[in-house]
Design a protein around this motif. Structure first.
Motif, PDB file in Angstrom:
ATOM      1  N   ARG A   1      16.588  10.040   0.520  1.00  0.00           N
ATOM      2  CA  ARG A   1      17.207  10.510   1.756  1.00  0.00           C
ATOM      3  C   ARG A   1      16.138  11.050   2.724  1.00  0.00           C
ATOM      4  NH1 ARG A   1      21.347  12.767  -0.823  1.00  0.00           N
ATOM      5  NH2 ARG A   1      20.318  14.787  -0.933  1.00  0.00           N
ATOM      6  N   LEU A   2      15.207  11.854   2.215  1.00  0.00           N
ATOM      7  CA  LEU A   2      14.133  12.426   3.049  1.00  0.00           C
ATOM      8  C   LEU A   2      13.276  11.324   3.677  1.00  0.00           C
ATOM      9  CD1 LEU A   2      12.758  15.371   0.849  1.00  0.00           C
ATOM     10  CD2 LEU A   2      14.043  15.566   2.976  1.00  0.00           C
ATOM     11  N   VAL A   3      12.924  10.330   2.861  1.00  0.00           N
ATOM     12  CA  VAL A   3      12.074   9.233   3.341  1.00  0.00           C
ATOM     13  C   VAL A   3      12.833   8.400   4.367  1.00  0.00           C
ATOM     14  CG1 VAL A   3      10.955   7.074   2.625  1.00  0.00           C
ATOM     15  CG2 VAL A   3      10.597   9.162   1.304  1.00  0.00           C
ATOM     16  N   GLY A   4      14.123   8.183   4.124  1.00  0.00           N
ATOM     17  CA  GLY A   4      14.951   7.433   5.078  1.00  0.00           C
ATOM     18  C   GLY A   4      15.015   8.127   6.430  1.00  0.00           C
ATOM     19  N   GLN A   5      15.164   9.451   6.398  1.00  0.00           N
ATOM     20  CA  GLN A   5      15.219  10.209   7.659  1.00  0.00           C
ATOM     21  C   GLN A   5      13.874  10.154   8.384  1.00  0.00           C
ATOM     22  OE1 GLN A   5      16.420  13.960   6.013  1.00  0.00           O
ATOM     23  NE2 GLN A   5      18.603  13.438   5.985  1.00  0.00           N
TER      24      GLN A   5
ATOM     25  N   PRO B   1       8.755  21.498  -5.855  1.00  0.00           N
ATOM     26  CA  PRO B   1      10.044  22.200  -5.754  1.00  0.00           C
ATOM     27  C   PRO B   1      10.420  22.463  -4.295  1.00  0.00           C
ATOM     28  CG  PRO B   1       8.594  23.263  -7.362  1.00  0.00           C
ATOM     29  CD  PRO B   1       7.766  22.246  -6.649  1.00  0.00           C
ATOM     30  N   GLY B   2      11.662  22.127  -3.961  1.00  0.00           N
ATOM     31  CA  GLY B   2      12.140  22.339  -2.597  1.00  0.00           C
ATOM     32  C   GLY B   2      11.575  21.371  -1.571  1.00  0.00           C
ATOM     33  N   TRP B   3      10.786  20.413  -2.014  1.00  0.00           N
ATOM     34  CA  TRP B   3      10.218  19.353  -1.152  1.00  0.00           C
ATOM     35  C   TRP B   3       9.308  19.907  -0.042  1.00  0.00           C
ATOM     36  CZ3 TRP B   3      10.911  15.142  -3.748  1.00  0.00           C
ATOM     37  CH2 TRP B   3      12.093  14.937  -4.468  1.00  0.00           C
ATOM     38  N   THR B   4       8.730  21.102  -0.245  1.00  0.00           N
ATOM     39  CA  THR B   4       7.936  21.742   0.809  1.00  0.00           C
ATOM     40  C   THR B   4       6.761  20.873   1.245  1.00  0.00           C
ATOM     41  OG1 THR B   4       8.478  23.778  -0.360  1.00  0.00           O
ATOM     42  CG2 THR B   4       6.895  23.966   1.435  1.00  0.00           C
TER      43      THR B   4
ATOM     44  N   THR C   1       6.195  17.696   0.444  1.00  0.00           N
ATOM     45  CA  THR C   1       6.675  16.354   0.822  1.00  0.00           C
ATOM     46  C   THR C   1       7.078  16.320   2.298  1.00  0.00           C
ATOM     47  OG1 THR C   1       7.485  16.016  -1.431  1.00  0.00           O
ATOM     48  CG2 THR C   1       8.410  14.590   0.282  1.00  0.00           C
ATOM     49  N   GLU C   2       7.814  17.339   2.726  1.00  0.00           N
ATOM     50  CA  GLU C   2       8.268  17.361   4.121  1.00  0.00           C
ATOM     51  C   GLU C   2       7.092  17.505   5.089  1.00  0.00           C
ATOM     52  OE1 GLU C   2      11.384  20.345   3.940  1.00  0.00           O
ATOM     53  OE2 GLU C   2      12.897  18.756   3.788  1.00  0.00           O
ATOM     54  N   LYS C   3       6.095  18.300   4.700  1.00  0.00           N
ATOM     55  CA  LYS C   3       4.876  18.409   5.541  1.00  0.00           C
ATOM     56  C   LYS C   3       4.193  17.052   5.652  1.00  0.00           C
ATOM     57  CE  LYS C   3       3.615  23.225   4.548  1.00  0.00           C
ATOM     58  NZ  LYS C   3       2.827  24.005   3.574  1.00  0.00           N
ATOM     59  N   MET C   4       4.073  16.356   4.516  1.00  0.00           N
ATOM     60  CA  MET C   4       3.435  15.033   4.518  1.00  0.00           C
ATOM     61  C   MET C   4       4.216  14.060   5.405  1.00  0.00           C
ATOM     62  SD  MET C   4       2.899  12.351   1.358  1.00  0.00           S
ATOM     63  CE  MET C   4       4.572  11.697   1.472  1.00  0.00           C
ATOM     64  N   LEU C   5       5.537  14.052   5.263  1.00  0.00           N
ATOM     65  CA  LEU C   5       6.353  13.114   6.043  1.00  0.00           C
ATOM     66  C   LEU C   5       6.270  13.406   7.539  1.00  0.00           C
ATOM     67  CD1 LEU C   5       9.493  12.856   3.712  1.00  0.00           C
ATOM     68  CD2 LEU C   5       7.694  11.133   4.025  1.00  0.00           C
ATOM     69  N   ARG C   6       6.148  14.697   7.896  1.00  0.00           N
ATOM     70  CA  ARG C   6       6.068  15.062   9.312  1.00  0.00           C
ATOM     71  C   ARG C   6       4.775  14.580   9.981  1.00  0.00           C
ATOM     72  NH1 ARG C   6       8.853  19.946   7.907  1.00  0.00           N
ATOM     73  NH2 ARG C   6       6.909  21.107   7.675  1.00  0.00           N
ATOM     74  N   THR C   7       3.744  14.261   9.197  1.00  0.00           N
ATOM     75  CA  THR C   7       2.494  13.759   9.809  1.00  0.00           C
ATOM     76  C   THR C   7       2.663  12.342  10.359  1.00  0.00           C
ATOM     77  OG1 THR C   7       1.620  12.747   7.780  1.00  0.00           O
ATOM     78  CG2 THR C   7       1.090  15.085   8.159  1.00  0.00           C
ATOM     79  N   GLY C   8       3.763  11.669   9.994  1.00  0.00           N
ATOM     80  CA  GLY C   8       3.948  10.281  10.420  1.00  0.00           C
ATOM     81  C   GLY C   8       3.241   9.288   9.512  1.00  0.00           C
ATOM     82  N   ILE C   9       2.915   9.714   8.293  1.00  0.00           N
ATOM     83  CA  ILE C   9       2.112   8.878   7.382  1.00  0.00           C
ATOM     84  C   ILE C   9       2.809   7.571   7.000  1.00  0.00           C
ATOM     85  CG2 ILE C   9       2.953   9.913   5.217  1.00  0.00           C
ATOM     86  CD1 ILE C   9      -0.049   9.778   4.295  1.00  0.00           C
ATOM     87  N   LEU C  10       4.147   7.532   7.072  1.00  0.00           N
ATOM     88  CA  LEU C  10       4.846   6.313   6.639  1.00  0.00           C
ATOM     89  C   LEU C  10       4.530   5.120   7.539  1.00  0.00           C
ATOM     90  CD1 LEU C  10       8.310   7.731   5.498  1.00  0.00           C
ATOM     91  CD2 LEU C  10       6.272   7.270   4.124  1.00  0.00           C
ATOM     92  N   GLU C  11       3.976   5.389   8.738  1.00  0.00           N
ATOM     93  CA  GLU C  11       3.526   4.278   9.583  1.00  0.00           C
ATOM     94  C   GLU C  11       2.331   3.559   8.955  1.00  0.00           C
ATOM     95  OE1 GLU C  11       2.826   5.329  13.715  1.00  0.00           O
ATOM     96  OE2 GLU C  11       4.323   6.936  13.514  1.00  0.00           O
ATOM     97  N   TYR C  12       1.664   4.219   8.019  1.00  0.00           N
ATOM     98  CA  TYR C  12       0.475   3.651   7.374  1.00  0.00           C
ATOM     99  C   TYR C  12       0.773   3.349   5.916  1.00  0.00           C
ATOM    100  CZ  TYR C  12      -1.376   5.544  11.653  1.00  0.00           C
ATOM    101  OH  TYR C  12      -1.573   5.829  12.984  1.00  0.00           O
ATOM    102  N   ALA C  13       1.999   2.945   5.629  1.00  0.00           N
ATOM    103  CA  ALA C  13       2.412   2.719   4.247  1.00  0.00           C
ATOM    104  C   ALA C  13       3.431   1.602   4.166  1.00  0.00           C
ATOM    105  CB  ALA C  13       3.020   4.000   3.674  1.00  0.00           C
ATOM    106  N   ASP C  14       3.409   0.891   3.038  1.00  0.00           N
ATOM    107  CA  ASP C  14       4.434  -0.109   2.740  1.00  0.00           C
ATOM    108  C   ASP C  14       5.470   0.455   1.779  1.00  0.00           C
ATOM    109  OD1 ASP C  14       3.039  -2.304   4.148  1.00  0.00           O
ATOM    110  OD2 ASP C  14       1.535  -1.963   2.592  1.00  0.00           O
TER     111      ASP C  14
ATOM    112  N   PHE D   1       0.867  -1.181   0.000  1.00  0.00           N
ATOM    113  CA  PHE D   1       0.000   0.000   0.000  1.00  0.00           C
ATOM    114  C   PHE D   1       0.898   1.222   0.000  1.00  0.00           C
ATOM    115  CE2 PHE D   1      -2.579   3.289   2.040  1.00  0.00           C
ATOM    116  CZ  PHE D   1      -3.826   3.128   1.441  1.00  0.00           C
ATOM    117  N   LEU D   2       0.852   2.001  -1.086  1.00  0.00           N
ATOM    118  CA  LEU D   2       1.777   3.115  -1.271  1.00  0.00           C
ATOM    119  C   LEU D   2       1.104   4.448  -0.995  1.00  0.00           C
ATOM    120  CD1 LEU D   2       3.366   2.070  -4.711  1.00  0.00           C
ATOM    121  CD2 LEU D   2       3.794   1.126  -2.423  1.00  0.00           C
ATOM    122  N   VAL D   3       1.826   5.348  -0.354  1.00  0.00           N
ATOM    123  CA  VAL D   3       1.337   6.714  -0.164  1.00  0.00           C
ATOM    124  C   VAL D   3       2.291   7.687  -0.853  1.00  0.00           C
ATOM    125  CG1 VAL D   3       0.323   6.122   2.073  1.00  0.00           C
ATOM    126  CG2 VAL D   3       2.595   7.193   1.997  1.00  0.00           C
ATOM    127  N   GLY D   4       1.760   8.851  -1.174  1.00  0.00           N
ATOM    128  CA  GLY D   4       2.562   9.891  -1.817  1.00  0.00           C
ATOM    129  C   GLY D   4       1.971  10.225  -3.169  1.00  0.00           C
ATOM    130  N   ALA D   5       2.315   9.394  -4.176  1.00  0.00           N
ATOM    131  CA  ALA D   5       1.942   9.693  -5.569  1.00  0.00           C
ATOM    132  C   ALA D   5       2.189  11.171  -5.838  1.00  0.00           C
ATOM    133  CB  ALA D   5       0.490   9.304  -5.840  1.00  0.00           C
TER     134      ALA D   5
END
Length: 444
Positions: free
Chosen positions: A254-258, A206-209, A211-224, A197-201
């Motif tokens: 790198r962002l996703v790894g962090q 530009p500048g990952w603005t 993306t970084e907001k999305m990652l800060r929500t902790g969404i990767l806990e709900y993703a494969d 189950f993938l999130v993001g799409a």
């Protein structure tokens, strides 16, 4: 370990991991040495799920299934719209509007990556879902959709380019995306536990603005896995390269790894490609072919964390030569192949048996991908700067070694000859298990 000096901790960990590596049973190492096509999905975007029984984009399942087969790909990506899957009275299932999608999925030609997306005209607050009720209705659809294709070993992606919709509608917020993932993923996993189950799409960011907001929500806990779309066709001409895509993908990795605390968190490039439209953002058909072949070959070196890549798209979606969206295809609107079709097919056929691969630089801007396969070493070489030309030659006498370009019908003997290097990758196969050693010189 709080009281120990940091260097001592680091050396201790290094020693522990070295001991662990030495003690790994051989069978585990053997299991990891799978060919690339067992570890990585190379797919293509198709448009069977949108547009009803007859596609204005010219997509016809029987023809497109044959093209996917011809290319040798092991995946495709398509839309699975909620509003066409759920009809009145909350009845769920494939409808005539989804007949083309159903035919392609059921054909078993390749593994389907299906986009769970778009609101429903009968469900209030559903585009995007912003209330508990709308989210629950979406989760019910996601589960029924997953159930209907579970036999085809699917992958699912939550929505398509949510972040681009956010530019016009604040309801497409990172928080609403998280809330949707929190109900949709468990619903899908109940019926299709093995389906990633993938999130993001993520569209252009530009500048990952965003993306970084999305990652800060902790969404990767709900993703494969985390998915992204990477394009550069409207950048300056010198940036419309595979190298630029690779740089941005590496930054995203790198962002996703962090954010996940896992440097190998699975990443999927669910759209990438180049348009051959005859306007200021288009590239030549040869550049489209070269970029695509380079990207496929490079992907073999990142398969520890890069789990799939989908070329956009299988065929041109229209017939206007200057329209960007009409000209991304590997095949033209009339289904005749562009040079990129054999480039993708040839590059993938060359690299898909690889058990391991690494990128090296032979000279400034000259890239080599050194791979091992069960039948011998392989090496792909290209120049990242189209106007800088080199020549390469195998060191020593390599009986049985051969070389070809991705679109060549047959390979030629490689031993003892200087081979020109350009932006079209040279593919060299040797009988020895190691990738052959090369000499390089500027072209005469």
């Amino acid at each position: 370990m709080a009281g120990l000096p940091r260097t001592l901790v680091r050396d201790g960990l290094r020693l522990a991991s070295l001991i662990a590596f030495i003690l790994v049973p051989v069978s585990v190492c053997a299991q990891q040495a799978q060919p690339l096509d067992a570890r990585f999905l190379l797919g293509v975007g198709t448009h069977q799920g949108l547009g009803g029984p007859v596609s204005a984009r010219g997509y016809v399942p029987s023809e497109n299934i044959a093209q996917i087969k011809q290319l040798g790909l092991n995946a495709f990506r398509d839309d699975f719209p909620w509003s066409d899957f759920e009809v009145g009275g909350r009845r769920m299932g494939f409808t005539p509007r989804l007949g083309r999608l159903e035919a392609q999925v059921r054909s078993g030609v390749a593994r389907p990556l299906l986009i769970l997306a778009f609101g429903h005209h009968l469900v209030p607050n559903s585009s995007p879902p912003t209330t508990d009720e709308a989210r629950q209705r979406f989760a019910d659809y996601a589960a029924a959709a997953a159930q209907s294709v579970v036999a085809q070993n699917p992958v699912f992606e939550l929505w398509n380019e949510w972040n681009l919709a956010a530019k016009k509608d604040p309801a497409f917020s990172p928080e609403n995306y998280l809330a949707l993932a929190q109900v949709a993923r468990p619903a899908v996993k109940r019926v299709a536990p093995n389906a990633p189950f993938l999130v993001g799409a993520l569209g252009d960011d530009p500048g990952w603005t965003w993306t970084e907001k999305m990652l800060r929500t902790g969404i990767l806990e709900y993703a494969d896995g985390a998915s992204i779309h990477l394009y550069n066709f409207c950048m300056g001409p010198s940036k419309r390269t595979s190298a630029e895509i690779i740089d941005r993908l590496t930054a995203f990795h790198r962002l996703v790894g962090q954010a996940s605390g896992n440097t190998d968190f699975p990443i999927y490039v669910t759209e990438t490609g180049w348009t051959t439209a005859s306007n200021k953002c288009g590239v030549s058909e040869q550049a489209q072919a070269d970029n695509t072949a380079q990207l496929i070959l490079w992907a073999s070196t990142a398969a520890r964390w890069l789990k799939g890549m989908w070329l956009y798209e299988l065929k041109d979606s229209g017939q206007n030569p200057s329209q960007l969206e009409d000209n991304f295809g590997l095949y033209r609107f009339d289904n005749s192949p562009k040079p990129v079709a054999c480039a993708a097919q040839g590059a993938w056929a060359f690299i898909r048996p690889s058990l391991s691969a690494e990128r090296r630089e032979l000279a400034s801007g000259v890239v080599s991908i050194n791979a091992s396969t069960a039948s011998g070493g392989r090496i792909a070489v290209w120049s990242e700067t189209p106007d800088r030309r080199y020549e390469i030659r195998l060191k020593g006498d390599q009986q049985g070694a051969s070389f070809a370009m991705p679109c060549d019908q047959a390979a030629r003997p490689a031993s003892g000859v200087w081979i020109p290097v350009s932006s079209t990758p040279v593919l060299i196969a040797a009988n020895d298990s190691a990738a052959p050693a090369l000499e390089i010189r500027p072209a005469r």
